[in-house]
Design an enzyme around this catalytic site. Sequence first.
Site, PDB file in Angstrom:
ATOM      1  N   ASP A  67       0.810  -1.222   0.000  1.00  0.00           N
ATOM      2  CA  ASP A  67       0.000   0.000   0.000  1.00  0.00           C
ATOM      3  C   ASP A  67       0.842   1.270   0.000  1.00  0.00           C
ATOM      4  O   ASP A  67       2.057   1.220   0.232  1.00  0.00           O
ATOM      5  CB  ASP A  67      -0.964  -0.008   1.197  1.00  0.00           C
ATOM      6  CG  ASP A  67      -0.336  -0.619   2.451  1.00  0.00           C
ATOM      7  OD1 ASP A  67       0.892  -0.536   2.589  1.00  0.00           O
ATOM      8  OD2 ASP A  67      -1.073  -1.188   3.265  1.00  0.00           O
ATOM      9  N   ASN A 135      -7.574  -3.662  14.243  1.00  0.00           N
ATOM     10  CA  ASN A 135      -8.965  -3.940  13.859  1.00  0.00           C
ATOM     11  C   ASN A 135      -9.057  -5.101  12.868  1.00  0.00           C
ATOM     12  O   ASN A 135     -10.096  -5.309  12.257  1.00  0.00           O
ATOM     13  CB  ASN A 135      -9.613  -2.688  13.277  1.00  0.00           C
ATOM     14  CG  ASN A 135      -8.910  -2.198  12.015  1.00  0.00           C
ATOM     15  OD1 ASN A 135      -7.940  -2.811  11.564  1.00  0.00           O
ATOM     16  ND2 ASN A 135      -9.377  -1.100  11.449  1.00  0.00           N
ATOM     17  N   HIS A 137      -7.252  -5.405  10.062  1.00  0.00           N
ATOM     18  CA  HIS A 137      -6.975  -5.123   8.645  1.00  0.00           C
ATOM     19  C   HIS A 137      -5.676  -5.772   8.188  1.00  0.00           C
ATOM     20  O   HIS A 137      -4.757  -5.976   8.976  1.00  0.00           O
ATOM     21  CB  HIS A 137      -7.024  -3.615   8.336  1.00  0.00           C
ATOM     22  CG  HIS A 137      -5.881  -2.800   8.836  1.00  0.00           C
ATOM     23  ND1 HIS A 137      -6.022  -1.495   9.260  1.00  0.00           N
ATOM     24  CD2 HIS A 137      -4.542  -3.061   8.959  1.00  0.00           C
ATOM     25  CE1 HIS A 137      -4.847  -1.014   9.608  1.00  0.00           C
ATOM     26  NE2 HIS A 137      -3.930  -1.948   9.437  1.00  0.00           N
ATOM     27  N   GLU A 142      -9.724  -2.333   5.361  1.00  0.00           N
ATOM     28  CA  GLU A 142     -10.362  -2.109   6.655  1.00  0.00           C
ATOM     29  C   GLU A 142     -11.586  -3.017   6.800  1.00  0.00           C
ATOM     30  O   GLU A 142     -12.076  -3.559   5.802  1.00  0.00           O
ATOM     31  CB  GLU A 142     -10.781  -0.636   6.754  1.00  0.00           C
ATOM     32  CG  GLU A 142      -9.626   0.354   6.655  1.00  0.00           C
ATOM     33  CD  GLU A 142      -8.762   0.452   7.918  1.00  0.00           C
ATOM     34  OE1 GLU A 142      -8.638  -0.568   8.651  1.00  0.00           O
ATOM     35  OE2 GLU A 142      -8.206   1.522   8.168  1.00  0.00           O
TER      36      GLU A 142
HETATM   37  C1  F6R Z   1       1.425  -1.746   6.141  1.00  0.00           C
HETATM   38  C2  F6R Z   1       0.098  -2.337   6.188  1.00  0.00           C
HETATM   39  C3  F6R Z   1      -0.686  -2.440   7.455  1.00  0.00           C
HETATM   40  C4  F6R Z   1       0.145  -2.759   8.700  1.00  0.00           C
HETATM   41  C5  F6R Z   1      -0.737  -2.783   9.943  1.00  0.00           C
HETATM   42  C6  F6R Z   1       0.051  -3.042  11.196  1.00  0.00           C
HETATM   43  O1  F6R Z   1       1.932  -1.783   4.812  1.00  0.00           O
HETATM   44  O2  F6R Z   1      -0.367  -2.723   5.189  1.00  0.00           O
HETATM   45  O3  F6R Z   1      -1.673  -3.430   7.309  1.00  0.00           O
HETATM   46  O4  F6R Z   1       0.766  -3.991   8.522  1.00  0.00           O
HETATM   47  O5  F6R Z   1      -1.381  -1.549  10.072  1.00  0.00           O
HETATM   48  O6  F6R Z   1       0.918  -1.977  11.425  1.00  0.00           O
HETATM   49  P1  F6R Z   1       2.025  -2.041  12.557  1.00  0.00           P
HETATM   50  O7  F6R Z   1       2.996  -3.075  12.134  1.00  0.00           O
HETATM   51  O8  F6R Z   1       2.651  -0.658  12.521  1.00  0.00           O
HETATM   52  O9  F6R Z   1       1.340  -2.355  13.807  1.00  0.00           O
END
Ligand code: F6R
Length: 265
Positions: A67, A135, A137, A142
């Site tokens: 992303d 959450n 994702h 989401e």
């Molecule tokens: C990042 C992504 C997100 C993160 C998720 C967890 O490219 O796609 O899904 O993997 O938000 O983030 P952290 O590792 O910062 O807790």
Amino acid sequence: MRVVITEDAHTVASASAEIVCQQLIDQPRCVLGLATGSTPMLLYTELVRRYRAGQVSFSEAKSFNLDEYVGIDPAHHQSYRHFMQQHLFDHIDIDPVATQIPQGLAEPNIECRRYEAAIKSAGGIDLQILGLGVNGHIGFNEPTSSLVSRTRIKTLTRLTVAANARFFQPNEQQPYLALTMGIGTIMDARHVILLATGEHKAKAVKAMIEGPMCAMNPASVLQFHSTVTVVLDVAAASLLDARQYYHWAEKMRAKTVPKPFQSLA
Ligand code: F6R
């Protein structure tokens, strides 16, 4: 689903680096799917260490990131391009043109179609690395995301914006739109490895592995993928009912599965 429970964030990084390196050794021309965020940072540090030690090369590999924020210049210090250069690409021998990240400044619909086509023409993703949102994702899919979605623009939830606020200065504008691989795009990867560390991820981990599959918990769709490895620390695994079984299964696997197949779920 293979569930590997290790001690802490460092052992999560080394166990997952082992899987990534084995993939690169078995198939040097592989296509990697990469994630940003806090969780994979130690993994990237470990991969850089192993590259410097001559244990692994990325020279023939290609990569696609999950992303990128919409409207952000790749040179901006908050862009995911910047993150990847800083934590991985600048320190290994991957060909810079072989590293793809959705372009946040491009027209979103055209860019999402281009991204899907680029993944396809690379032969699809061999090993997809994922983090997990509190959450549930994966990527920026989401809750309520279509479980068959493809790369597209998504509005981040307030929870995700708040969770990522720690990366931004108080006076800095924080994007709330992102281009993200879809859940269908992620599910097409041949092997998925999801990393989660810390107590704050325990509820999401429990729902992903042992909860019902539903769009309110996007990561639960991984129950429908044939080859998933989840690598957790003890804190992230703390709410799992079948913890003892996962430990036992790993012990038995180490005894009975021939080494070349041990990284597969
Ligand atoms: C990042 C992504 C997100 C993160 C998720 C967890 O490219 O796609 O899904 O993997 O938000 O983030 P952290 O590792 O910062 O807790």
